[in-house]
Design an enzyme around this catalytic site. Structure first.
Site, PDB file in Angstrom:
ATOM      1  N   THR A  25      45.718  47.567  33.353  1.00  0.00           N
ATOM      2  CA  THR A  25      46.779  46.628  32.986  1.00  0.00           C
ATOM      3  C   THR A  25      47.429  46.050  34.242  1.00  0.00           C
ATOM      4  OG1 THR A  25      48.342  48.464  32.866  1.00  0.00           O
ATOM      5  CG2 THR A  25      47.330  47.770  30.792  1.00  0.00           C
TER       6      THR A  25
ATOM      7  N   LEU B 113      45.556  43.486  39.903  1.00  0.00           N
ATOM      8  CA  LEU B 113      44.208  43.281  40.430  1.00  0.00           C
ATOM      9  C   LEU B 113      43.201  43.080  39.294  1.00  0.00           C
ATOM     10  CD1 LEU B 113      42.517  43.355  43.103  1.00  0.00           C
ATOM     11  CD2 LEU B 113      41.995  45.707  42.528  1.00  0.00           C
TER      12      LEU B 113
ATOM     13  N   ARG C  67      48.374  53.625  31.746  1.00  0.00           N
ATOM     14  CA  ARG C  67      49.355  54.471  31.066  1.00  0.00           C
ATOM     15  C   ARG C  67      49.852  53.879  29.754  1.00  0.00           C
ATOM     16  NH1 ARG C  67      53.354  56.122  35.702  1.00  0.00           N
ATOM     17  NH2 ARG C  67      53.075  53.899  35.914  1.00  0.00           N
TER      18      ARG C  67
ATOM     19  N   VAL D 112      46.616  59.560  34.454  1.00  0.00           N
ATOM     20  CA  VAL D 112      45.524  60.149  35.241  1.00  0.00           C
ATOM     21  C   VAL D 112      45.838  61.547  35.762  1.00  0.00           C
ATOM     22  CG1 VAL D 112      44.521  57.939  35.914  1.00  0.00           C
ATOM     23  CG2 VAL D 112      46.227  58.990  37.386  1.00  0.00           C
TER      24      VAL D 112
ATOM     25  N   ASP E  11      36.333  46.280  50.838  1.00  0.00           N
ATOM     26  CA  ASP E  11      37.097  45.473  51.788  1.00  0.00           C
ATOM     27  C   ASP E  11      36.763  44.052  51.361  1.00  0.00           C
ATOM     28  OD1 ASP E  11      37.813  43.787  53.914  1.00  0.00           O
ATOM     29  OD2 ASP E  11      37.776  45.465  55.295  1.00  0.00           O
ATOM     30  N   HIS E  12      37.674  43.413  50.635  1.00  0.00           N
ATOM     31  CA  HIS E  12      37.258  42.173  49.976  1.00  0.00           C
ATOM     32  C   HIS E  12      36.901  41.069  50.972  1.00  0.00           C
ATOM     33  CE1 HIS E  12      41.596  41.426  50.270  1.00  0.00           C
ATOM     34  NE2 HIS E  12      41.272  40.160  50.328  1.00  0.00           N
TER      35      HIS E  12
ATOM     36  N   LYS F  82      33.546  37.816  51.240  1.00  0.00           N
ATOM     37  CA  LYS F  82      33.770  36.379  51.431  1.00  0.00           C
ATOM     38  C   LYS F  82      32.524  35.722  51.997  1.00  0.00           C
ATOM     39  CE  LYS F  82      38.735  36.705  52.081  1.00  0.00           C
ATOM     40  NZ  LYS F  82      39.151  36.133  50.808  1.00  0.00           N
TER      41      LYS F  82
ATOM     42  N   ASP G 104      47.693  47.339  56.976  1.00  0.00           N
ATOM     43  CA  ASP G 104      47.301  46.515  55.842  1.00  0.00           C
ATOM     44  C   ASP G 104      46.162  45.551  56.191  1.00  0.00           C
ATOM     45  OD1 ASP G 104      47.813  45.776  53.109  1.00  0.00           O
ATOM     46  OD2 ASP G 104      48.635  43.877  53.851  1.00  0.00           O
TER      47      ASP G 104
ATOM     48  N   HIS H  43      40.306  44.682  57.467  1.00  0.00           N
ATOM     49  CA  HIS H  43      39.703  43.337  57.513  1.00  0.00           C
ATOM     50  C   HIS H  43      39.442  42.830  58.933  1.00  0.00           C
ATOM     51  CE1 HIS H  43      41.004  43.666  53.470  1.00  0.00           C
ATOM     52  NE2 HIS H  43      42.248  43.302  53.669  1.00  0.00           N
TER      53      HIS H  43
ATOM     54  N   LYS I 148      48.191  28.992  55.971  1.00  0.00           N
ATOM     55  CA  LYS I 148      47.321  30.032  55.420  1.00  0.00           C
ATOM     56  C   LYS I 148      45.928  29.743  55.960  1.00  0.00           C
ATOM     57  CE  LYS I 148      45.265  31.483  51.011  1.00  0.00           C
ATOM     58  NZ  LYS I 148      45.229  32.932  51.263  1.00  0.00           N
TER      59      LYS I 148
HETATM   60  P1  NAD Z   1      49.548  47.385  39.777  1.00  0.00           P
HETATM   61  O1  NAD Z   1      50.768  48.161  40.108  1.00  0.00           O
HETATM   62  O2  NAD Z   1      49.685  45.999  39.293  1.00  0.00           O
HETATM   63  O3  NAD Z   1      48.716  48.196  38.675  1.00  0.00           O
HETATM   64  C1  NAD Z   1      48.561  49.577  38.700  1.00  0.00           C
HETATM   65  C2  NAD Z   1      47.832  50.043  37.456  1.00  0.00           C
HETATM   66  O4  NAD Z   1      47.758  51.463  37.503  1.00  0.00           O
HETATM   67  C3  NAD Z   1      48.484  49.691  36.139  1.00  0.00           C
HETATM   68  O5  NAD Z   1      47.462  49.390  35.205  1.00  0.00           O
HETATM   69  C4  NAD Z   1      49.191  51.000  35.739  1.00  0.00           C
HETATM   70  O6  NAD Z   1      49.325  51.179  34.342  1.00  0.00           O
HETATM   71  C5  NAD Z   1      48.218  51.996  36.266  1.00  0.00           C
HETATM   72  N1  NAD Z   1      48.826  53.313  36.502  1.00  0.00           N
HETATM   73  C6  NAD Z   1      49.837  53.616  37.352  1.00  0.00           C
HETATM   74  N2  NAD Z   1      50.109  54.949  37.282  1.00  0.00           N
HETATM   75  C7  NAD Z   1      49.239  55.482  36.398  1.00  0.00           C
HETATM   76  C8  NAD Z   1      49.004  56.802  35.897  1.00  0.00           C
HETATM   77  N3  NAD Z   1      49.706  57.874  36.327  1.00  0.00           N
HETATM   78  N4  NAD Z   1      48.012  56.963  34.992  1.00  0.00           N
HETATM   79  C9  NAD Z   1      47.270  55.911  34.565  1.00  0.00           C
HETATM   80  N5  NAD Z   1      47.458  54.667  34.987  1.00  0.00           N
HETATM   81  C10 NAD Z   1      48.429  54.437  35.887  1.00  0.00           C
HETATM   82  O7  NAD Z   1      48.621  47.465  41.077  1.00  0.00           O
HETATM   83  P2  NAD Z   1      47.498  46.405  41.569  1.00  0.00           P
HETATM   84  O8  NAD Z   1      48.171  45.300  42.310  1.00  0.00           O
HETATM   85  O9  NAD Z   1      46.608  46.050  40.444  1.00  0.00           O
HETATM   86  O10 NAD Z   1      46.723  47.246  42.682  1.00  0.00           O
HETATM   87  C11 NAD Z   1      45.857  48.324  42.377  1.00  0.00           C
HETATM   88  C12 NAD Z   1      45.165  48.785  43.646  1.00  0.00           C
HETATM   89  O11 NAD Z   1      44.448  47.712  44.222  1.00  0.00           O
HETATM   90  C13 NAD Z   1      46.113  49.266  44.746  1.00  0.00           C
HETATM   91  O12 NAD Z   1      45.467  50.290  45.459  1.00  0.00           O
HETATM   92  C14 NAD Z   1      46.272  48.040  45.646  1.00  0.00           C
HETATM   93  O13 NAD Z   1      46.607  48.390  46.970  1.00  0.00           O
HETATM   94  C15 NAD Z   1      44.870  47.481  45.559  1.00  0.00           C
HETATM   95  N6  NAD Z   1      44.781  46.039  45.835  1.00  0.00           N
HETATM   96  C16 NAD Z   1      45.380  45.125  45.022  1.00  0.00           C
HETATM   97  C17 NAD Z   1      45.249  43.780  45.275  1.00  0.00           C
HETATM   98  C18 NAD Z   1      45.863  42.742  44.375  1.00  0.00           C
HETATM   99  O14 NAD Z   1      45.548  41.564  44.577  1.00  0.00           O
HETATM  100  N7  NAD Z   1      46.676  43.103  43.427  1.00  0.00           N
HETATM  101  C19 NAD Z   1      44.487  43.352  46.382  1.00  0.00           C
HETATM  102  C20 NAD Z   1      43.874  44.310  47.189  1.00  0.00           C
HETATM  103  C21 NAD Z   1      44.015  45.654  46.899  1.00  0.00           C
END
Ligand code: NAD
Length: 499
Positions: free
Chosen positions: A17, A20, A48, A88, A179-180, A184, A237, A242, A347
């Site tokens: 949910t 990402l 969750r 989890v 590593d996105h 690219k 970060d 990267h 950017k």
């Molecule tokens: P987010 O906070 O939007 O989503 C986190 C998700 O984890 C949610 O679905 C939440 O319900 C779930 N969650 C949290 N605690 C939980 C638990 N105890 N049990 C089950 N589910 C649980 O985070 P995000 O932005 O989607 O990022 C996720 C990962 O990806 C992170 O490690 C972040 O650093 C990495 N990331 C994100 C992006 C991005 O563009 N959003 C880019 C690069 C890396």
């Protein structure tokens, strides 16, 4: 698996949910599906929040409405998405997940192939991996692969600890560390430009290259990620992953074959040859910055210390510039400058390779000097290559002028290149780990970066904030190059022009 084979797998998406999943993962899977690149697949979304399958499918469809221009076979696509509400950290819930996975495996004939994608905060990675093993979810006749997002640890120590927990359930060749940047198009193109052209490789060394500049600048600030960013900063970060990955691709030796192991082994050698920095050397070779208030596109924006969930006296850097030296035969003495920051003027992710000056200037330009030859690799937002040459100025006898040979990706392919996540997901499903980070690369990168963070964390930067939002970073970043007789090529003047 061959390039055009269609993979089959059950994808278990932890964090389904989250941001990402919605912005990148669902759209990428949908694109693969529409292109006919997936054979049989199903997805179990885990998060969750309590949701029914139907509610989850609707949220997938909603996210695709935002990102996709067509809704071809959308119902069939979303019908393969299932949901399990699961904390989890709750052991009992994994059994339910296991049964659900078994049923879907049978129903869709998924051959016991499983991909566990952890799109969640990293503190859960170890716990999830251990549960997957302990509760038998990795006990499958097909392949099992773990995909994990950055950050992989906070420093070398924590990365080692995380790695050992993950390795209780997965072998190194089953771990796909995203590593996105490696997904690219133009980052992948670095190798092709270097190794498929007779004209560059003979010049790709300290006899002909004077310096290399890698810039990755953002106009965005820290947005809602203040809590995470306060503990991370730009060094962890961006640089640890990267930036160092791009440097490794630029500096590596030609691999003997284009296999995952051969390419990785060459990248690892570059990271091993990075000159380590100790104590005062850190402050000579690296500059940190933090944005103050300013303007982006004529709109006022606040200082980093005024952002949500940021300490008003924060010592966290939002900008890093550094000089790297690679101590090997090819690169001895060639500085590789890197810089990355938030709230900058543009950017842009670009690599500039500056060649040495010709031995003697027979021509002249306005300022009595010839422009050096530059090879510019445009990574994003535009994708392409520009080669800066000198040629005769029309009508003048001995005057040279700069000309640019341009290649813009979209002019050739006519389409936007696939989103990095789409390529990486497909690679993972096909079992191609080339564009993922091996543990050896992670460990060497942390080892280098930890020396810098040790110094920065032990001394508070008194001048923060030291660059205005909408600028290209602190003056000290310019001085870093000026000491060596160089300057940053302004990224805004290096745009690739459409042919
Ligand atoms: P987010 O906070 O939007 O989503 C986190 C998700 O984890 C949610 O679905 C939440 O319900 C779930 N969650 C949290 N605690 C939980 C638990 N105890 N049990 C089950 N589910 C649980 O985070 P995000 O932005 O989607 O990022 C996720 C990962 O990806 C992170 O490690 C972040 O650093 C990495 N990331 C994100 C992006 C991005 O563009 N959003 C880019 C690069 C890396």
């Amino acid at each position: 698996m061959k390039q055009n084979e269609k993979p089959t797998a059950l994808i278990m998406l932890f964090g389904a949910t989250g941001d990402l999943a919605k912005r990148k993962l669902f759209p990428s899977l949908y694109n693969l599906y529409k292109k006919g690149k997936l054979e049989r697949f199903a997805v179990i979304g885990v998060a969750r929040r309590p949701l029914t399958n139907e509610e989850f499918q609707k949220s997938v469809a909603d996210s695709l409405q935002v990102s996709s221009d067509s809704s071809e076979n959308l119902d069939d696509f979303t019908s393969r998405f299932y949901y399990h509400s699961h904390d989890v950290t709750d052991s009992s819930s994994y059994q339910v997940l296991k049964n659900m996975a078994g049923e879907l495996d049978q129903h869709y004939s998924l051959e016991g192939n499983r991909i566990f994608y952890l799109a969640m905060a990293p503190e859960f990675f170890g716990t999830i991996a251990e549960h997957l093993k302990h509760d038998g979810l990795t006990d499958v006749p097909g392949f099992k692969r773990l995909v994990i997002e950055k950050p992989f640890g906070h420093d070398l120590e924590s990365a080692k600890e995380l790695n050992s927990r993950i390795r209780t359930a997965f072998n190194e060749d089953e771990v796909y560390r995203i590593d996105h940047y490696l997904g690219k198009e133009m980052v992948q193109n670095i190798e092709v430009i270097r190794f498929a052209n007779a004209i560059f490789e003979p010049l790709w060394n300290n006899r002909f290259i004077s310096n290399i500049q890698v810039t990755s600048s953002e106009t965005l600030g820290v947005e809602e990620r203040g809590r995470y960013y306060e503990k991370s900063g730009a060094l962890r970060d961006m640089v640890q992953n990267h930036m160092l990955q791009m440097v490794a691709l630029l500096a590596m030796e030609p691999p003997i074959r284009l296999t995952t192991d051969e390419i990785r082994s060459e990248k690892v050698k570059v990271l091993r040859a990075l000159r380590p920095l100790e104590g005062q050397e850190v402050n000579n070779a690296f500059v940190r910055g933090q944005y103050g208030a300013g303007q982006i596109n004529s709109t006022p924006v606040p200082a980093y210390r005024q952002e949500q969930m940021v300490d008003e006296n924060s010592n966290t850097e939002t900008f890093v510039a550094g000089k790297l030296l690679i101590d090997n035969f090819r690169w001895a003495g060639v500085p590789i400058y890197i810089r990355t920051g938030k709230r900058m003027k543009a950017k842009s992710t670009k690599i500039v390779i500056q060649f040495q000056d010709v031995p003697m200037n027979l021509y002249y330009q306005t300022e009595q000097t010839l422009n050096p030859n530059l090879l510019v690799i445009h990574i994003q937002p535009e994708e392409g290559i520009t080669l800066h040459l000198n040629a005769k100025k029309s009508g003048k006898n001995t005057e040279a002028t700069q000309v640019k040979l341009n290649f813009a990706n979209k002019d050739i392919d006519g389409i936007n290149t696939p989103e990095a996540y789409e390529k990486l997901l497909y690679d993972c499903m096909r079992g191609d780990a080339t564009n993922f980070t091996h543990w050896d690369e992670v460990a060497l990168s942390w080892n280098f970066v930890d020396k810098i963070s040790d110094v920065w964390e032990s001394t508070k930067e008194q001048n923060f904030p030291n660059y205005e939002s909408g600028s290209m970073g602190p003056d000290a970043a310019d001085e870093l190059l000026a000491k060596d007789g160089f300057f940053w090529w302004p990224v805004t003047d290096l745009e690739v022009e459409n042919c």
